[in-house]
Design a protein around this motif. Sequence first.
Motif, PDB file in Angstrom:
ATOM      1  N   THR A  37       0.821  -1.210   0.000  1.00 49.95           N
ATOM      2  CA  THR A  37       0.000   0.000   0.000  1.00 49.95           C
ATOM      3  C   THR A  37       0.854   1.258   0.000  1.00 49.95           C
ATOM      4  O   THR A  37       0.363   2.330  -0.312  1.00 49.95           O
ATOM      5  CB  THR A  37      -0.933   0.043   1.222  1.00 49.95           C
ATOM      6  N   HIS A  39      -0.736   1.432  -6.811  1.00 47.28           N
ATOM      7  CA  HIS A  39      -0.929   1.507  -8.238  1.00 47.28           C
ATOM      8  C   HIS A  39      -1.671   2.804  -8.547  1.00 47.28           C
ATOM      9  O   HIS A  39      -2.592   3.179  -7.856  1.00 47.28           O
ATOM     10  CB  HIS A  39      -1.762   0.302  -8.683  1.00 47.28           C
ATOM     11  N   ASP A  58      -5.101   4.263  -6.923  1.00 47.40           N
ATOM     12  CA  ASP A  58      -5.802   3.045  -6.527  1.00 47.40           C
ATOM     13  C   ASP A  58      -5.460   2.620  -5.112  1.00 47.40           C
ATOM     14  O   ASP A  58      -5.136   1.457  -4.859  1.00 47.40           O
ATOM     15  CB  ASP A  58      -5.451   1.904  -7.500  1.00 47.40           C
ATOM     16  N   GLU A  59      -5.561   3.517  -4.182  1.00 43.75           N
ATOM     17  CA  GLU A  59      -5.251   3.150  -2.798  1.00 43.75           C
ATOM     18  C   GLU A  59      -5.741   4.261  -1.876  1.00 43.75           C
ATOM     19  O   GLU A  59      -5.829   5.419  -2.289  1.00 43.75           O
ATOM     20  CB  GLU A  59      -3.735   2.994  -2.636  1.00 43.75           C
ATOM     21  N   SER A  60      -6.060   3.888  -0.653  1.00 40.18           N
ATOM     22  CA  SER A  60      -6.315   4.918   0.340  1.00 40.18           C
ATOM     23  C   SER A  60      -5.051   5.740   0.517  1.00 40.18           C
ATOM     24  O   SER A  60      -3.955   5.224   0.385  1.00 40.18           O
ATOM     25  CB  SER A  60      -6.678   4.275   1.681  1.00 40.18           C
ATOM     26  N   ALA A  92     -11.169   4.955  -5.504  1.00 42.38           N
ATOM     27  CA  ALA A  92     -10.498   3.915  -4.726  1.00 42.38           C
ATOM     28  C   ALA A  92      -9.862   4.479  -3.456  1.00 42.38           C
ATOM     29  O   ALA A  92      -9.168   3.781  -2.747  1.00 42.38           O
ATOM     30  CB  ALA A  92      -9.426   3.237  -5.570  1.00 42.38           C
TER      31      ALA A  92
END
Lengths: 573, 573
Positions: A432, A436, A469-471, A503
Amino acid sequence: MNLKHYLPVLQWAPKYSRDQATSDLVAAVIVTVMLIPQSLAYALLAGLPAQVGLYASILPLVVYAVFGTSRTLSVGPVAVVSLMTAAALAPLADMGTPEYIAGAVLIAVMSGLMLTVMGILRLGFLANFLSHPVISGFITASGIVIAASQLKHVFGIQASGHNLWEIAGSLLASLPETNIPTLLVGVGALAFLLWSREFLKPLLVRLGLANRSADIITKTAPILAVVVTTLIAWWLNLDEKGVRLVGEVPAGLPSFTMPTLDMAIWSQLAVSALLISVVGFVESVSVGQTLAAKRRQRIDPDQELIGLGTANLGSGLSGGMPVTGGFSRSVVNFDAGAETPAAGAYTAVGIALATLFLTPAIAWLPQATLAATIIVAVATLIDLPALGRTFRYSRTDFGAMLATIVLTLVHSVEAGIIAGVALSIGLFLYRTSRPHSAVVGRVPGTEHFRNILRHDVELCPKVTFLRVDESLYFANARFLEERVMDLVTREPELTDLVLVCPAVNLVDASALESLEAINERLTDAGVRLHLSEVKGPVMDRLKGTELIRHLGGNVYLSTYEAWQSLTGRTALE
Amino acid sequence: MNLKHYLPVLQWAPKYSRDQATSDLVAAVIVTVMLIPQSLAYALLAGLPAQVGLYASILPLVVYAVFGTSRTLSVGPVAVVSLMTAAALAPLADMGTPEYIAGAVLIAVMSGLMLTVMGILRLGFLANFLSHPVISGFITASGIVIAASQLKHVFGIQASGHNLWEIAGSLLASLPETNIPTLLVGVGALAFLLWSREFLKPLLVRLGLANRSADIITKTAPILAVVVTTLIAWWLNLDEKGVRLVGEVPAGLPSFTMPTLDMAIWSQLAVSALLISVVGFVESVSVGQTLAAKRRQRIDPDQELIGLGTANLGSGLSGGMPVTGGFSRSVVNFDAGAETPAAGAYTAVGIALATLFLTPAIAWLPQATLAATIIVAVATLIDLPALGRTFRYSRTDFGAMLATIVLTLVHSVEAGIIAGVALSIGLFLYRTSRPHSAVVGRVPGTEHFRNILRHDVELCPKVTFLRVDESLYFANARFLEERVMDLVTREPELTDLVLVCPAVNLVDASALESLEAINERLTDAGVRLHLSEVKGPVMDRLKGTELIRHLGGNVYLSTYEAWQSLTGRTALE
């Protein structure tokens, strides 16, 4: 309501019927027959006298019937927890000494306290951190270590060690002292158990038994091995031929045992007790959930902590060892038709009767027979194909699994499980921390946006849509700063940058600071920062922050809205 | 190319011009003037003899000029790292003893090795795990502890302790022994420094100085306090009046120092050295990045690890203490016009000259003056409003920050930083283990889907669209199972369930097992499981797994496609 929550017995006991009682009694008889050799064997595995295993199969079952939520879980000593108990006690005292036995009692009490407190604080989610590959690798490796550790009993030699190298070295060194009568008993029992696992059920079915009955009888094969080898040992006076027997077991019910209050020992055993608690809980809950799902029942993991916690307290305070829900036993209980936890209580009565009346016979039981039952039982735990499956799906998961297996085999069970958990958390955080992200464009004719590198999409040279695409949180906040500034440096014509956030499930304080820094730097560079598809809960938070007040651009509900507004094109183009 | 990467000096030195040399020399003179009192003060803070601080400001600067990537960072002893050094050495030896000094040298060497190895392995991302609230809380709390620890020098009394309670108790107990001449010097220096911080710059500007020059002169005020109080101490023979002076400092350059090879001491100091390394690195990188961004330059965090690592090795091997990039000093270096790391090397020459020729004068410097410069310097580190800002934005971030501050104040710096890091990782994992999920419906007339609880959207009774707002991994795999089964139980008419996955950035092996279990249970219940908007990288993985082969339903590129196909409605409805 609340009382019923903490005492699940109140949910089923008032409606307890005669039919249920009959089913439960039948199941209890079968489980008792199966549990007697298991209790003795796992006491042996933990380096404890036989009666400690029996004591751990009386009071804990009654207590779990009151506090547990699974209707069919059968608690008692299990293989992996017994191995972990032995490993925890090794640095403390020599096997079989009073200090060693007191240590086992203390681990049960501490583990009971820990589980109960975790249950009251509703910390059941902690068990989730034992990822599937780690627990599966751990159980496979423990199974191998356990099987190896029992070979000495089959050969009638002395050996010791808590990992595969130590055990193997120690075994090889004393192999010349093999006791032939012991080996005959051990190999005989092993052969019978393996044969019965493969061929007894088909044979019984051919003899006309129902499939389910044949299955249940097959699972109680160990008691047959126990009875036969005990009779042989008594008849041939095998103890005089060097065959180690269980020996004298004090008859009578367990009495109250006060655990030591020596704080030095408590703190020495604390980590071990915690690991034993968590591993036991995870094993037990997964058995409980599998069985409950088959009958569309539910179990409550937080209440299960209390159920297992009080069961362990009951075990320790009555001189027993750590307990948890066992897989094979619970399946037999389920298949034999147990309908309520009362079946567990009846089993406790059965074990109590055995403790009162069967101990003279148990004294003649060869240890080699018990070792054989352990080896056959743990062989089912070893799942090597899982290694291949995990390797094909995910290299990182495989890494965590392999580290767990290797450390458990070559170092110790505790090192294995700790390394596995630490590695799975570390690898997750690492993944994480390098999220991405993709520049996206519009799928022609739709309101949908996808990665420009994977799909044939429309673009606009002055507006870049960046999907992350991640917190966004502390571990990747700086990564985002670098990614955005890199984009801006490479596109000199850029006037607008849209951060596409479907996302992004969280923006923590560190990421907020980074976004503020990004907004400021973009404003300096003449680029407006926009946000789109910000999730409701995230937007609630961001409202009222500096970021939104000083945002160079706008916040759009959908990326398509941002596209229309910033590129001036409509859906028809 | 690769050599230039590891030796950034090769990037700038060949093009080094006379103009740059002039700018660098001017900056070096100013930084030297500022660094002399700082070196002495931070050695005092760490409980070390004055020369250790000077030694740490010679070789490390030269080494950093060769290996570092920031053009303006000024390395040397800094407040927080000095406090951490003192805390690490306290259990090892008494302040000022040869063992104590050897310990400081060893920490510098170990920290140097750790940073260099981390740099070679490109582990710079590890620093990301010190979240912003934790580092900000830690620096605030350290500032308070440092200021409190220096009060004893201002009052001329004995006091000790490594947290606020110990220091306060110890100070109050010996307050009656206050030495009045010391107090006069200390309070005088404090008053002058505070006055100069507030009023000197406006005064200089009114006297006709340029804004930047006034700023730089203001920042070198401590040297004036040092010179004046040294002269007073010498003139009035203050040492005979009980004023503690720096005392005799050996003149001459540092010589090679061999660190101890006693492994027991190495292992005792390992955790402290690691914490000092990471904290020092984070502080240094954030200063370096801020300054680099102002001139549109970049620094490379992984190479910075090597730069700081070799600088610390240089410090330890020449009898110095742990060093890192200091904030105020680097800003002065930047403002004074330093253009290349050569400015640092020139500063090293300046400090070397001071070590050769100024030590007789330094002997007369009152410790109270140094304490006053430390107090004024760390006062700028204390950022209490950050507590309020963080509290308003995020309770969890605030929790981690508060824990860091409280533990640093009442226990120790190491406990504070460890608790902060552990808590921020734990809270992040906890949040992701209970992910946000929402049943979504179609925003009328669009292809967009939003939460049915927050937006007025179209629904279809037989098809449920469930959006999961988190990557699926071991910690939340079971949560998903429960959420889906709960939905299915509550909607008896359901025939299709679409898992909307734009926020799913990862499906690990544990989550894959859960999805397979969900698919199986839904199939049993007569419900088809579909997936939509699965990200490219996630889909690449899932292809070829049991899940996709046995999926009850289909995989849709967009949720709208799934909507059209499953509800039979078109965009025109």
